[in-house]
Motif scaffolding. Structure first.
Motif, PDB file in Angstrom:
ATOM      1  N   SER A 268      -4.991  49.370  35.436  1.00  0.00           N
ATOM      2  CA  SER A 268      -5.405  50.747  35.703  1.00  0.00           C
ATOM      3  C   SER A 268      -4.282  51.587  36.289  1.00  0.00           C
ATOM      4  N   VAL A 269      -3.570  51.042  37.293  1.00  0.00           N
ATOM      5  CA  VAL A 269      -2.569  51.851  37.975  1.00  0.00           C
ATOM      6  C   VAL A 269      -1.281  51.916  37.157  1.00  0.00           C
ATOM      7  N   THR A 270      -0.779  50.753  36.695  1.00  0.00           N
ATOM      8  CA  THR A 270       0.507  50.735  36.001  1.00  0.00           C
ATOM      9  C   THR A 270       0.376  51.115  34.536  1.00  0.00           C
ATOM     10  N   LEU A 271      -0.505  50.404  33.805  1.00  0.00           N
ATOM     11  CA  LEU A 271      -0.605  50.653  32.368  1.00  0.00           C
ATOM     12  C   LEU A 271      -1.509  51.847  32.057  1.00  0.00           C
ATOM     13  N   GLY A 272      -2.490  52.086  32.946  1.00  0.00           N
ATOM     14  CA  GLY A 272      -3.375  53.227  32.741  1.00  0.00           C
ATOM     15  C   GLY A 272      -4.320  53.090  31.567  1.00  0.00           C
ATOM     16  N   ILE A 273      -4.598  51.836  31.099  1.00  0.00           N
ATOM     17  CA  ILE A 273      -5.505  51.688  29.964  1.00  0.00           C
ATOM     18  C   ILE A 273      -6.937  51.418  30.416  1.00  0.00           C
ATOM     19  N   MET A 274      -7.124  51.182  31.706  1.00  0.00           N
ATOM     20  CA  MET A 274      -8.473  50.919  32.213  1.00  0.00           C
ATOM     21  C   MET A 274      -8.803  51.935  33.306  1.00  0.00           C
ATOM     22  N   PRO A 275     -10.094  52.241  33.498  1.00  0.00           N
ATOM     23  CA  PRO A 275     -10.457  53.220  34.527  1.00  0.00           C
ATOM     24  C   PRO A 275     -10.169  52.681  35.927  1.00  0.00           C
ATOM     25  N   LEU A 276      -9.955  53.585  36.877  1.00  0.00           N
ATOM     26  CA  LEU A 276      -9.642  53.188  38.250  1.00  0.00           C
ATOM     27  C   LEU A 276     -10.865  52.723  39.016  1.00  0.00           C
ATOM     28  N   GLY A 277     -12.050  53.097  38.559  1.00  0.00           N
ATOM     29  CA  GLY A 277     -13.243  52.665  39.274  1.00  0.00           C
ATOM     30  C   GLY A 277     -14.471  53.347  38.748  1.00  0.00           C
ATOM     31  N   GLY A 278     -15.618  53.041  39.368  1.00  0.00           N
ATOM     32  CA  GLY A 278     -16.873  53.637  38.952  1.00  0.00           C
ATOM     33  C   GLY A 278     -17.516  52.874  37.811  1.00  0.00           C
ATOM     34  N   SER A 279     -18.684  53.355  37.368  1.00  0.00           N
ATOM     35  CA  SER A 279     -19.386  52.658  36.288  1.00  0.00           C
ATOM     36  C   SER A 279     -19.391  53.490  35.019  1.00  0.00           C
ATOM     37  N   ALA A 280     -19.019  54.767  35.110  1.00  0.00           N
ATOM     38  CA  ALA A 280     -18.975  55.642  33.936  1.00  0.00           C
ATOM     39  C   ALA A 280     -18.086  56.820  34.282  1.00  0.00           C
ATOM     40  N   THR A 281     -17.538  57.478  33.258  1.00  0.00           N
ATOM     41  CA  THR A 281     -16.713  58.654  33.516  1.00  0.00           C
ATOM     42  C   THR A 281     -17.605  59.780  34.035  1.00  0.00           C
ATOM     43  N   PRO A 282     -17.315  60.323  35.225  1.00  0.00           N
ATOM     44  CA  PRO A 282     -18.220  61.341  35.777  1.00  0.00           C
ATOM     45  C   PRO A 282     -18.132  62.658  34.989  1.00  0.00           C
ATOM     46  N   TYR A 283     -19.258  63.313  34.859  1.00  0.00           N
ATOM     47  CA  TYR A 283     -19.375  64.645  34.231  1.00  0.00           C
ATOM     48  C   TYR A 283     -18.824  64.696  32.813  1.00  0.00           C
ATOM     49  N   ALA A 284     -18.773  63.551  32.110  1.00  0.00           N
ATOM     50  CA  ALA A 284     -18.221  63.559  30.755  1.00  0.00           C
ATOM     51  C   ALA A 284     -19.276  63.995  29.750  1.00  0.00           C
ATOM     52  N   GLY A 285     -20.557  63.923  30.151  1.00  0.00           N
ATOM     53  CA  GLY A 285     -21.627  64.344  29.265  1.00  0.00           C
ATOM     54  C   GLY A 285     -21.720  63.524  27.996  1.00  0.00           C
ATOM     55  N   LEU A 286     -21.360  62.229  28.075  1.00  0.00           N
ATOM     56  CA  LEU A 286     -21.397  61.381  26.895  1.00  0.00           C
ATOM     57  C   LEU A 286     -22.830  60.943  26.610  1.00  0.00           C
ATOM     58  N   THR A 287     -23.120  60.750  25.325  1.00  0.00           N
ATOM     59  CA  THR A 287     -24.451  60.264  24.965  1.00  0.00           C
ATOM     60  C   THR A 287     -24.314  59.161  23.927  1.00  0.00           C
ATOM     61  N   GLY A 288     -25.400  58.401  23.774  1.00  0.00           N
ATOM     62  CA  GLY A 288     -25.488  57.406  22.715  1.00  0.00           C
ATOM     63  C   GLY A 288     -24.403  56.356  22.791  1.00  0.00           C
ATOM     64  N   LEU A 289     -23.780  56.096  21.636  1.00  0.00           N
ATOM     65  CA  LEU A 289     -22.799  55.017  21.533  1.00  0.00           C
ATOM     66  C   LEU A 289     -21.592  55.263  22.432  1.00  0.00           C
ATOM     67  N   ASP A 290     -21.158  56.530  22.518  1.00  0.00           N
ATOM     68  CA  ASP A 290     -20.009  56.848  23.353  1.00  0.00           C
ATOM     69  C   ASP A 290     -20.268  56.474  24.807  1.00  0.00           C
ATOM     70  N   TYR A 291     -21.521  56.743  25.260  1.00  0.00           N
ATOM     71  CA  TYR A 291     -21.884  56.435  26.642  1.00  0.00           C
ATOM     72  C   TYR A 291     -21.826  54.933  26.866  1.00  0.00           C
TER      73      TYR A 291
END
Lengths: 293, 337
Positions: B172-195
């Motif tokens: 997450s910190v060095t490569l930046g390919i994984m999120p830094l924390g949490g269970s979902a991207t906040p306020y992304a408004g994703l639905t269905g498969l994307d969520y």
């Protein structure tokens, strides 16, 4: 049980590595704080400075020298490990040993208590009690020891029960030896290896528990601890400071815990001959070629 | 004696488990007593210890009077204990001043994440551990067995939350390919498969950390059982009958390797709890561990007590279930230790 645990320990690569690592950590804990020019709690305005000749591992968010805190943290960890191992294994030996020797109602009551203690998730009690009393080092040793003796006492009890029935103890009894004599010259010496294994296990668990509780921030705030340092450093993972703050602390804790695991599992192999790898080359060749088929 | 047996003949069925049920009952009673006694033996006013100083600053006199009435703090200890227990039976764990709602409601919003994470980790690590253990034990002494042993021993030596920290720093910190924390991207408004994909993306690192740290004990245990079972006479018989290698490995030897794993899973559950709490905190995964961390740093004592009580009850229930399961898969055992 006439095995040679020391021989197995130094003959086994992992066991030997464990001994060397714990010796290095102990040396750092003893010598380090004496030669460090900084105090572990003396903060300065020089915050987040990268490694330099003044501060070999830089400084943290309060301007404290990280290397000094690391060395004092080693002291805390080892004192917790040593203290809890001594108190907890003494309790295990006294309670498990007497339960096996006296038997009867005493044994039943004590073992019921031990079973209930073992079925309790000890970490929860540790967090609960620590969140109220914020234990300092001696209190923490007492708390951890109180939570960890029951498992050892079960092992000791089982071992004493089987030793009571061995040939040499029976022989001694036929010659009219008293219980005290049997205990002193037959049972306690044979408990040696298993007691060492319990002590190592207790020390490892205590060091880990202290780190975990400090990571959660429920120990005495004035105690210098690796667990607390890691929690503080984790909060600043967006800065570059983790390279000389979080990583060295984590590796110091890992080396300490790992050395004790290595010693512990080398001892376990020494105590259980069935786990040893067959030294016979033909047997090994048959095992490997058969599995390829 | 299975669960079905207990239903058919409750008296005889339960008496077989009376010892382990008694142990769990004693354990639960001890935690309840500790929960009750600890705030009351702390120096100063128990009212302050129960709620903590931070909470009292935000309280009106009416709220104070209401709490004193509800906990019967103006009456004797025995009356207070009865009030405490009857509150628990109604599912009333108190009021969380930090979140401003009932403790039960706070816990219920965080708990599903922990169940998802812990359940998946337990299933995957047990399955993988047993499979690798069987294969490795079968090839005992060979290069692959020695490599697996050394590698997993090395990994299990690390404190589990530090394994999580290393993953976080690397991916997450060095490569930046994984999120830094949490269970979902906040306020992304994703639905269905994307969520769902977003949820899995956030779940990956904590899950992999937990699987890796839980794999080693299961692996070592099933490997060691495998090694000792392979020396038994019935293995020679199986070979002499002309059983295939796969049948020998899984049907004859492998099934025996399952037994100690079930017992060990029961023993390891409390330890897994520590792992889950700390790993959740490292990845700020919004489960019970992170909630406990928030409650501890806010000194929200009713919430701390509520979470720990809920965790105790889950651990004891799972362990009791494993005791039942154990006697079902091992006919030699009537009483599971």
């Amino acid at each position: 049980m006439h095995t040679d645990p020391w021989g197995h320990l130094t003959g086994d690569a992992a066991g030997l590595a464990g001994l060397v690592m714990i010796f290095l950590v102990a040396a750092a804990a003893v010598i380090g704080p004496a030669i460090s020019p900084y105090s572990p709690n003396g903060f300065s305005s020089d915050i987040f400075s990268p490694p330099s000749s003044d501060h070999i591992l830089g400084t943290d968010f309060m301007g404290q020298d990280i290397l000094t805190r690391l060395l004092f943290g080693a002291r805390t960890s080892l004192m917790i490990g040593l203290g809890a191992a001594i108190v907890s294994s003494t309790l295990s030996l006294a309670i498990g040993g007497t339960a096996a020797l006296f038997g009867g109602l005493y044994d039943r009551i004590v073992m019921r208590f031990v079973d209930a203690m073992i079925s309790m998730p000890t970490i929860i009690i540790a967090i609960l009690v620590a969140s109220y009393i914020r234990p300092s080092l001696p209190l923490l040793i007492a708390l951890i020891s109180f939570l960890s003796w029951p498992e050892g006492s079960r092992v000791i009890r089982a071992q004493v029960l089987s030793l009571k029935e061995t040939g040499h103890v029976r022989a001694a009894r036929t010659f009219g030896a008293g219980w005290l004599h049997i205990l002193k010259s037959h049972i306690v010496p044979d408990l040696g290896p298993i007691l060492v294994a319990i002590i190592i296990q207790d020390a490892r668990r205590a060091i880990f528990m202290e780190a975990g509780l400090s990571f959660l921030g429920v120990t005495d705030p004035s105690m210098t601890s690796w667990g607390k340092m890691m929690h503080q450093a984790l909060g600043f993972s967006y800065l570059d400071v983790w390279k000389w703050w979080l990583l060295p602390t984590g590796f110091a804790l890992s080396i300490t815990i790992m050395s004790l695991s290595f010693i512990g599992s080398a001892l376990e192999t020494a105590l259980d001959p069935r786990l040893r790898r067959s030294k016979n080359k033909i047997v090994r060749w048959i095992q490997c070629s058969r599995s390829k088929a | 004696m299975s669960l079905l047996g207990i239903l058919k003949d409750p008296v005889r069925g339960l008496s077989r488990y009376s010892d382990s049920i008694a142990n769990y009952a004693i354990a639960l009673a001890s935690i309840l007593t500790l929960n009750f006694v600890l705030p009351r033996i702390m120096p100063g006013d128990p009212f302050h210890a129960i709620y903590g100083d931070e909470a009292l600053m935000n309280m009106s006199p009416e709220m104070e009077a209401e709490i004193i009435r509800r906990f019967s703090l103006d009456s004797t200890w025995s009356e207070q204990f009865v009030a405490y227990l009857s509150g628990l039976l109604r599912g009333d764990l108190g009021y969380s001043y930090f979140y401003g709602i009932q403790v039960t409601d706070v816990i219920l919003t965080f708990l599903p994440w922990t169940i998802l994470l812990a359940g998946l980790a337990l299933v995957i690590s047990t399955f993988l551990g047993v499979m690798i253990g069987i294969e490795s034990g079968y090839r005992r002494g060979c290069a692959i067995d020695r490599m697996l042993m050394a590698g997993l021993m090395f990994l299990s030596g690390f404190p589990h939350f530090f394994v999580g920290v290393l993953f976080l720093l690397l991916f997450s910190v060095t490569l930046g390919i994984m999120p830094l924390g949490g269970s979902a991207t906040p306020y992304a408004g994703l639905t269905g498969l994307d969520y769902i994909l977003d949820l899995l993306h956030h779940l990956t690192l904590p899950l992999v950390t937990l699987v890796i740290v839980q794999l080693a004990p299961t692996y070592l245990l099933s490997r060691n059982t495998m090694v000792t079972t392979l020396e038994e006479p019935f293995m020679t018989t199986a070979r002499a009958k002309g059983c295939t290698e796969a049948a020998i490995r899984y049907r004859h030897a492998g099934r025996n390797a399952l037994l100690p794993v079930v017992t060990a899973t029961g023993i390891h559950i409390p330890r897994m709890l520590t792992e889950i709490i700390l790993v959740e905190i490292v990845f700020s995964y919004p489960g019970a561990g992170t909630l406990l961390n928030n409650a501890l740093s806010a000194r929200d004592y009713p919430l701390i007590q509520g979470i720990l009580l809920m965790m105790t009850i889950s651990v004891l229930t799972i362990n009791l279930a494993i005791d039942f399961l154990y006697s079902r898969i091992d006919p030699r055992v009537r009483y599971a230790h």
